[in-house]
Motif scaffolding. Structure first.
Motif, PDB file in Angstrom:
ATOM      1  N   PRO A  51      65.854  14.390  17.460  1.00 27.58           N
ATOM      2  CA  PRO A  51      65.492  13.641  16.252  1.00 27.58           C
ATOM      3  C   PRO A  51      64.216  14.229  15.657  1.00 27.58           C
ATOM      4  CG  PRO A  51      65.987  12.159  18.082  1.00 27.58           C
ATOM      5  CD  PRO A  51      65.902  13.535  18.658  1.00 27.58           C
ATOM      6  N   GLY A  52      64.001  14.011  14.383  1.00 23.66           N
ATOM      7  CA  GLY A  52      62.748  14.445  13.777  1.00 23.66           C
ATOM      8  C   GLY A  52      61.576  13.724  14.412  1.00 23.66           C
ATOM      9  N   LEU A  53      60.473  14.431  14.594  1.00 20.40           N
ATOM     10  CA  LEU A  53      59.288  13.837  15.208  1.00 20.40           C
ATOM     11  C   LEU A  53      58.613  12.886  14.221  1.00 20.40           C
ATOM     12  CD1 LEU A  53      57.808  17.017  16.955  1.00 20.40           C
ATOM     13  CD2 LEU A  53      59.585  15.442  17.763  1.00 20.40           C
ATOM     14  N   ILE A  54      57.920  11.893  14.770  1.00 23.65           N
ATOM     15  CA  ILE A  54      57.231  10.881  13.966  1.00 23.65           C
ATOM     16  C   ILE A  54      55.810  10.743  14.504  1.00 23.65           C
ATOM     17  CG2 ILE A  54      57.196   8.462  13.251  1.00 23.65           C
ATOM     18  CD1 ILE A  54      60.252   8.429  13.859  1.00 23.65           C
ATOM     19  N   ASP A  55      54.823  10.953  13.643  1.00 21.46           N
ATOM     20  CA  ASP A  55      53.414  10.804  14.034  1.00 21.46           C
ATOM     21  C   ASP A  55      52.874   9.539  13.377  1.00 21.46           C
ATOM     22  OD1 ASP A  55      50.807  11.098  14.852  1.00 21.46           O
ATOM     23  OD2 ASP A  55      50.549  13.121  14.058  1.00 21.46           O
ATOM     24  N   VAL A  56      52.532   8.543  14.191  1.00 24.29           N
ATOM     25  CA  VAL A  56      52.098   7.257  13.643  1.00 24.29           C
ATOM     26  C   VAL A  56      50.585   7.181  13.446  1.00 24.29           C
ATOM     27  CG1 VAL A  56      54.074   5.992  14.566  1.00 24.29           C
ATOM     28  CG2 VAL A  56      51.994   6.195  15.950  1.00 24.29           C
ATOM     29  N   HIS A  57      49.871   8.266  13.740  1.00 21.22           N
ATOM     30  CA  HIS A  57      48.409   8.229  13.572  1.00 21.22           C
ATOM     31  C   HIS A  57      47.922   9.608  13.151  1.00 21.22           C
ATOM     32  CE1 HIS A  57      44.300   6.695  15.290  1.00 21.22           C
ATOM     33  NE2 HIS A  57      44.172   7.328  14.132  1.00 21.22           N
ATOM     34  N   ILE A 249      55.781   4.765  25.803  1.00 15.79           N
ATOM     35  CA  ILE A 249      54.718   5.747  25.568  1.00 15.79           C
ATOM     36  C   ILE A 249      54.939   6.405  24.210  1.00 15.79           C
ATOM     37  CG2 ILE A 249      53.667   7.889  26.368  1.00 15.79           C
ATOM     38  CD1 ILE A 249      54.528   7.084  29.205  1.00 15.79           C
ATOM     39  N   VAL A 250      53.920   6.381  23.364  1.00 17.70           N
ATOM     40  CA  VAL A 250      53.996   6.959  22.028  1.00 17.70           C
ATOM     41  C   VAL A 250      52.991   8.100  21.920  1.00 17.70           C
ATOM     42  CG1 VAL A 250      53.664   6.551  19.552  1.00 17.70           C
ATOM     43  CG2 VAL A 250      54.747   4.799  20.982  1.00 17.70           C
ATOM     44  N   LEU A 251      53.469   9.283  21.602  1.00 17.24           N
ATOM     45  CA  LEU A 251      52.578  10.409  21.336  1.00 17.24           C
ATOM     46  C   LEU A 251      52.099  10.347  19.891  1.00 17.24           C
ATOM     47  CD1 LEU A 251      54.542  13.368  22.999  1.00 17.24           C
ATOM     48  CD2 LEU A 251      52.696  11.999  23.992  1.00 17.24           C
ATOM     49  N   ALA A 252      50.820  10.538  19.686  1.00 19.12           N
ATOM     50  CA  ALA A 252      50.254  10.583  18.337  1.00 19.12           C
ATOM     51  C   ALA A 252      49.131  11.606  18.343  1.00 19.12           C
ATOM     52  CB  ALA A 252      49.739   9.209  17.922  1.00 19.12           C
ATOM     53  N   THR A 253      48.867  12.204  17.201  1.00 22.15           N
ATOM     54  CA  THR A 253      47.895  13.296  17.168  1.00 22.15           C
ATOM     55  C   THR A 253      46.480  12.879  16.799  1.00 22.15           C
ATOM     56  OG1 THR A 253      48.307  13.819  14.843  1.00 22.15           O
ATOM     57  CG2 THR A 253      49.716  14.897  16.506  1.00 22.15           C
ATOM     58  N   VAL A 266      36.387  21.834  18.969  1.00 24.04           N
ATOM     59  CA  VAL A 266      36.045  22.304  20.306  1.00 24.04           C
ATOM     60  C   VAL A 266      37.176  21.916  21.235  1.00 24.04           C
ATOM     61  CG1 VAL A 266      34.403  22.208  22.224  1.00 24.04           C
ATOM     62  CG2 VAL A 266      33.579  22.027  19.864  1.00 24.04           C
ATOM     63  N   GLY A 267      37.901  22.898  21.754  1.00 22.01           N
ATOM     64  CA  GLY A 267      38.980  22.609  22.683  1.00 22.01           C
ATOM     65  C   GLY A 267      40.076  21.732  22.099  1.00 22.01           C
ATOM     66  N   GLY A 268      40.359  21.924  20.822  1.00 22.75           N
ATOM     67  CA  GLY A 268      41.400  21.131  20.176  1.00 22.75           C
ATOM     68  C   GLY A 268      40.943  19.773  19.697  1.00 22.75           C
ATOM     69  N   VAL A 269      39.666  19.439  19.912  1.00 26.23           N
ATOM     70  CA  VAL A 269      39.111  18.147  19.495  1.00 26.23           C
ATOM     71  C   VAL A 269      38.224  18.349  18.281  1.00 26.23           C
ATOM     72  CG1 VAL A 269      37.636  16.211  20.187  1.00 26.23           C
ATOM     73  CG2 VAL A 269      39.176  17.263  21.853  1.00 26.23           C
ATOM     74  N   MET A 270      38.430  17.544  17.237  1.00 27.09           N
ATOM     75  CA  MET A 270      37.571  17.589  16.067  1.00 27.09           C
ATOM     76  C   MET A 270      36.335  16.726  16.324  1.00 27.09           C
ATOM     77  SD  MET A 270      37.060  18.838  13.051  1.00 27.09           S
ATOM     78  CE  MET A 270      38.683  19.456  12.586  1.00 27.09           C
ATOM     79  N   ARG A 271      35.163  17.340  16.177  1.00 26.74           N
ATOM     80  CA  ARG A 271      33.914  16.615  16.421  1.00 26.74           C
ATOM     81  C   ARG A 271      33.035  16.646  15.174  1.00 26.74           C
ATOM     82  NH1 ARG A 271      32.916  15.299  21.767  1.00 26.74           N
ATOM     83  NH2 ARG A 271      34.346  16.240  23.294  1.00 26.74           N
ATOM     84  N   ALA A 272      32.306  15.536  14.986  1.00 21.75           N
ATOM     85  CA  ALA A 272      31.337  15.478  13.908  1.00 21.75           C
ATOM     86  C   ALA A 272      30.136  16.346  14.272  1.00 21.75           C
ATOM     87  CB  ALA A 272      30.909  14.036  13.673  1.00 21.75           C
ATOM     88  N   GLY A 273      29.209  16.502  13.345  1.00 20.72           N
ATOM     89  CA  GLY A 273      28.051  17.345  13.578  1.00 20.72           C
ATOM     90  C   GLY A 273      27.232  16.935  14.778  1.00 20.72           C
ATOM     91  N   LEU A 282      45.515  18.705  16.876  1.00 19.76           N
ATOM     92  CA  LEU A 282      46.792  18.799  17.586  1.00 19.76           C
ATOM     93  C   LEU A 282      47.979  18.684  16.636  1.00 19.76           C
ATOM     94  CD1 LEU A 282      48.192  18.805  20.446  1.00 19.76           C
ATOM     95  CD2 LEU A 282      48.102  16.305  20.321  1.00 19.76           C
ATOM     96  N   ARG A 283      48.977  19.541  16.840  1.00 21.76           N
ATOM     97  CA  ARG A 283      50.271  19.400  16.162  1.00 21.76           C
ATOM     98  C   ARG A 283      51.145  18.466  16.985  1.00 21.76           C
ATOM     99  NH1 ARG A 283      52.492  24.370  13.305  1.00 21.76           N
ATOM    100  NH2 ARG A 283      54.407  23.718  14.327  1.00 21.76           N
ATOM    101  N   ILE A 284      52.001  17.699  16.333  1.00 20.54           N
ATOM    102  CA  ILE A 284      52.842  16.755  17.049  1.00 20.54           C
ATOM    103  C   ILE A 284      53.878  17.470  17.922  1.00 20.54           C
ATOM    104  CG2 ILE A 284      54.429  16.472  15.102  1.00 20.54           C
ATOM    105  CD1 ILE A 284      53.348  13.723  17.613  1.00 20.54           C
ATOM    106  N   ASP A 285      54.361  18.658  17.492  1.00 13.45           N
ATOM    107  CA  ASP A 285      55.279  19.393  18.369  1.00 13.45           C
ATOM    108  C   ASP A 285      54.561  19.933  19.600  1.00 13.45           C
ATOM    109  OD1 ASP A 285      53.976  21.110  16.455  1.00 13.45           O
ATOM    110  OD2 ASP A 285      55.291  22.745  17.086  1.00 13.45           O
ATOM    111  N   HIS A 286      53.296  20.298  19.433  1.00 14.87           N
ATOM    112  CA  HIS A 286      52.493  20.736  20.574  1.00 14.87           C
ATOM    113  C   HIS A 286      52.268  19.569  21.534  1.00 14.87           C
ATOM    114  CE1 HIS A 286      48.953  23.568  21.903  1.00 14.87           C
ATOM    115  NE2 HIS A 286      49.720  23.185  22.910  1.00 14.87           N
ATOM    116  N   ALA A 287      52.128  18.363  20.988  1.00 11.74           N
ATOM    117  CA  ALA A 287      51.980  17.181  21.845  1.00 11.74           C
ATOM    118  C   ALA A 287      53.194  17.012  22.749  1.00 11.74           C
ATOM    119  CB  ALA A 287      51.775  15.931  20.988  1.00 11.74           C
TER     120      ALA A 287
END
Length: 362
Positions: A51-57, A249-253, A266-273, A282-287
């Protein structure tokens, strides 16, 4: 027009699988056939259809943020998500001045409706997720404290109305003032309430579940740790998760394009200054691939957490999230290494070698 795809390995979306062909008619799945027989469009050897992937966040995609770019971000996210094998996403509106949040949500919904008027060109924006403003300041993360506020039934109704029937999900802290009143309004309008950015302890968590909270946003983040002497809300939600393990279990990016030049990955995580976690890259297919690897589970088991489970969470399991007769022909196509090779929305290929057609090239 009837089209037959396959044969291929079919990950049904509910954790099961088969090998066969899919018949599509008028944008929906008409039948699942055995592997042997004629096919209009054979797939490369080793291919899988899910099925097509669904990202809820998700906070946006490409270089577009829903909070900043509003409706302009929707077609960009639609195109970017199609490249990930996603056929649907829920646009997150983060904490901002309250009137601004309402305006952003309204603009996003209008843009989503505009996309629906034409033949599909990408993933569909399914609705809106409000992440805030009813959050605990202690666990606010990058949500600005001056914009957080107590919840109320009146504010909840304004949020619902701004989305014009497309408010699907709200993240709020169960302990904030007025949360129970707001929740009653949300539940009356079919909005899923998710606990997040919360200081709730175990007893509060159990009470929240009893009131109607059905999800946990940022599990293990944005909340107290799981300490045995003073268990947090995690103990309540994780207990339920373990007793219903698998389909819940729901995967979300929490995908977050950088809002400005001070943000960094940094390591796939978006950080503020200042280093505060703001989201992910993260891409949902990578998740899905991560889930397969980290949990040592099969593709058909892992993909359920990005298809049927999120569809069920937001009340759309009757339309999408499984490969079954009558469901929308929203499909993702994967090669033998589980990389995305095509995406189909409503029977139209929106990503892949034959994008813009009703067919998928062999």
């Amino acid at each position: 027009m009837t089209t037959t795809l396959g044969p291929a390995f079919l990950a049904i979306g509910d954790g099961t699988s088969t090998v066969g062909r899919i018949v599509i008619e008028n944008g929906r799945i008409a039948a699942i056939l055995g592997a042997d027989g004629p096919s209009d469009y054979p797939l490369p050897a080793g291919s899988s259809i899910a099925p097509g992937l669904i990202d809820v966040h998700t906070n946006g995609a490409g270089d577009m943020l829903f909070n900043r770019d509003q409706g302009n971000a929707v077609p960009v996210a639609s195109s970017e998500y199609a490249r990930m094998g996603a056929t649907g996403f829920v646009a997150s509106v983060m904490t901002a001045p309250f009137e601004s949040m309402l305006h952003i949500a309204s603009e996003v919904v209008d843009a989503a409706h505009d996309l629906e008027e034409d033949e599909p060109h990408g993933a569909r924006c399914l609705g809106v997720h409000f992440e805030g403003p009813f959050l605990n300041p202690k666990f606010r993360g990058v949500h600005r404290g001056e914009w957080l506020m107590p919840a109320s039934a009146a504010r909840a109704k304004e949020m619902v109305d701004a989305c014009k029937g497309a408010c699907l999900l709200v993240t709020m802290a169960p302990e904030v003032e007025g949360a129970a009143d707001a929740m009653r309004v949300f539940l009356q309008h079919g909005v899923v309430c998710s606990a997040g950015h919360t200081s709730s302890r175990y007893a509060d968590g159990m009470l929240a579940i009893g009131l109607g909270f059905r999800s946990l946003t940022h599990a293990f983040n944005g909340m107290p740790p799981l300490i045995h002497r003073d268990p947090s809300i995690l103990a309540a939600l994780v207990d339920i998760l373990y007793r219903t393990v698998g389909g819940r279990i729901v995967l979300a990016t929490d995908l977050m394009p950088p809002p400005d030049a001070t943000y960094h990955i940094v390591g796939g995580v978006m950080r503020a200054g200042d280093g505060t976690i703001a989201g992910s890259a993260l891409r949902i297919d990578h998740a899905v691939r991560n889930f397969m690897s980290y949990a040592d589970i099969s593709f058909e088991e892992a993909v359920m957490a990005a298809t049927h489970a999120p569809a069920k969470l937001i009340g759309l399991e009757g339309e999408m999230g499984r490969i079954a007769p009558g469901m929308r022909a929203d499909l993702s196509f994967w090669d033998s290494q589980y990389a995305i090779i095509g995406t189909m929305v409503g029977g139209t290929v929106v990503y892949g070698p034959r994008a813009g057609t009703k067919t998928l090239a062999s």
